[in-house]
Design a protein around this motif. Structure first.
Motif, PDB file in Angstrom:
ATOM      1  N   UNK A 179       0.543  -1.106   0.039  1.00  0.00           N
ATOM      2  CA  UNK A 179      -0.047  -0.075   0.079  1.00  0.00           C
ATOM      3  C   UNK A 179       0.824   1.425   0.342  1.00  0.00           C
ATOM      4  N   UNK A 180       2.136   1.251   0.627  1.00  0.00           N
ATOM      5  CA  UNK A 180       2.795   2.380   0.579  1.00  0.00           C
ATOM      6  C   UNK A 180       4.141   2.413  -0.413  1.00  0.00           C
ATOM      7  N   UNK A 181       3.978   1.364  -1.347  1.00  0.00           N
ATOM      8  CA  UNK A 181       4.870   1.190  -2.258  1.00  0.00           C
ATOM      9  C   UNK A 181       5.258   2.540  -3.169  1.00  0.00           C
ATOM     10  N   UNK A 182       4.031   3.292  -3.377  1.00  0.00           N
ATOM     11  CA  UNK A 182       4.393   4.522  -4.202  1.00  0.00           C
ATOM     12  C   UNK A 182       5.121   5.658  -3.674  1.00  0.00           C
ATOM     13  N   UNK A 183       5.378   5.540  -2.290  1.00  0.00           N
ATOM     14  CA  UNK A 183       6.169   6.659  -1.528  1.00  0.00           C
ATOM     15  C   UNK A 183       7.658   6.465  -1.776  1.00  0.00           C
ATOM     16  N   UNK A 213      12.587   6.564   3.864  1.00  0.00           N
ATOM     17  CA  UNK A 213      12.690   6.767   5.309  1.00  0.00           C
ATOM     18  C   UNK A 213      11.006   7.050   5.672  1.00  0.00           C
ATOM     19  N   UNK A 214      10.475   7.743   4.924  1.00  0.00           N
ATOM     20  CA  UNK A 214       9.141   8.217   5.345  1.00  0.00           C
ATOM     21  C   UNK A 214       8.315   7.020   4.814  1.00  0.00           C
ATOM     22  N   UNK A 215       8.506   6.134   3.673  1.00  0.00           N
ATOM     23  CA  UNK A 215       7.713   4.905   3.557  1.00  0.00           C
ATOM     24  C   UNK A 215       7.765   3.886   4.558  1.00  0.00           C
TER      25      UNK A 215
END
Length: 361
Positions: free
Chosen positions: A114-118, A122-124
């Motif tokens: 779900x967070x792969x696009x960030x 570090x933020x991801x």
């Protein structure tokens, strides 16, 4: 025993809706089952429900939480089940006297997808960990957490003791099986990032060079259709790969094929794997978290490809099956044997046992 499944809606054709419908149609023979949906309105249920199953839709002017709370207090269920929708964040707070169950139909590591696009690593990583631990914290307030695989159960158990796993049931009953003779490979799933069809198109370019007479049919719809069409056209594979959309008879489509390919980045279970097995197909799948390694037998009914994204090995395993009819037969037969584990009778018995334990605890 009165059970309420709380789900966003039953109008989609996705795996979760299919699983819950099949399970409820079996359990309603011995349990009183209700589906409570969130503003489904007049949209018809996609899969047919047994007439013994009750349907309540929370709509109208009241906020969803308020309407759901009133519904549960009025109806006095023994067990209420969150299916990971909006209700997950507040169901456990409703004091209606019912035992609260949280069913998580995604893998433990789904936040990584779900967070792969960030782009910022570090933020991801931070957002992945925050989402995961928020989920665990909220789940800790439920009487029971149920996941789909033993692998995920072990991961959840690092944080919670009240976790168990129950496999999804087979949702099809094939009257015939694939002959594995047709020069067709099949893939099934939503056209989204998680399902990894971009990997499969890349791999098929190598497959097509060796076996130009074989076809790949991809069944499913989703937001990446245009992107995948563009990828297929750029690679000049439009005569070899077809995006077939949704099918009203996916069982027939499995039986018309000879190889099943799963190219997902993540699968909590992989319902399509068990369906393909029941239809006698050999399988090539990425060894993604968390389902494939438990649901299939590497070297027995197919090949597990590691790591996820290994395009060259994915293509190589597909080619190996294409070039050996006897191997397809042998692995297809093993698939049928392995699919016996997922028959609805066995799965329903596990749910009834779990519900009885909850009520008696």
């Amino acid at each position: 025993m009165r059970i309420a499944y709380i789900i966003n809606g039953l109008y989609n054709s996705a795996g979760m809706e299919r699983v819950f419908t099949v399970r409820a149609n079996s359990l309603c023979k011995t349990l009183d089952i209700t589906f409570i949906t969130n503003a489904q309105g007049d949209k018809p249920d996609y899969f047919p429900l047994d007439k013994r199953i009750h349907r309540i839709d929370i709509g109208g002017e009241k906020p969803y939480r308020e309407g759901l709370e009133q519904c549960l207090i009025d109806n006095k269920y023994d067990i209420t089940v969150s299916t990971s929708g909006e209700e997950f964040y507040f169901l456990y707070k409703i004091k209606d006297g019912s035992k609260k169950v949280f069913e998580f139909h995604f893998s433990y590591d789904i936040s990584m997808v779900w967070m792969g696009g960030i782009k910022n690593p570090l933020k991801r990583r931070l957002l992945i960990e925050l989402q995961k631990f928020r989920r665990i914290y909220i789940a800790s307030h439920y009487d029971k957490v149920v996941v789909l695989t033993k692998t995920d159960c072990v991961k959840w158990s690092r944080w919670l003791s009240k976790v168990t796993y129950i496999y999804n049931p087979l949702t099809i009953k094939p009257e015939k099986r694939s002959t594995v003779k047709d020069k067709v490979a099949i893939a099934v799933g939503r056209l989204n990032y998680q399902k990894g069809f971009d990997y499969l198109v890349d791999a098929w370019q190598q497959v097509h060079d060796s076996f130009p007479d074989w076809r790949l049919n991809i069944y499913g719809e989703g937001m990446l259709r245009a992107q995948l069409e563009n990828q297929i056209n750029k690679k000049k594979l439009s005569s070899s790969i077809t995006l077939c959309g949704s099918s009203d008879d996916i069982m027939l489509r499995y039986c018309e094929s000879s190889i099943f390919v799963l190219s997902s980045r993540d699968e909590a279970f992989g319902l399509v794997l068990t369906e393909a097995e029941a239809c006698g197909l050999p399988i090539v799948a990425f060894d993604c978290p968390s389902g494939p390694r438990e649901l299939m037998e590497d070297g027995g009914n197919g090949f597990l490809v590691c790591p996820v994204g290994n395009i060259k090995e994915l293509a190589s395993c597909i080619i190996r099956l294409m070039s050996d009819y006897s191997l397809r037969q042998q692995m297809g037969q093993r698939s049928i044997e392995l699919s016996e584990r997922f028959k609805i009778g066995k799965v329903s018995a596990q749910w009834i046992e779990l519900y009885n334990e909850l009520i008696n605890s």
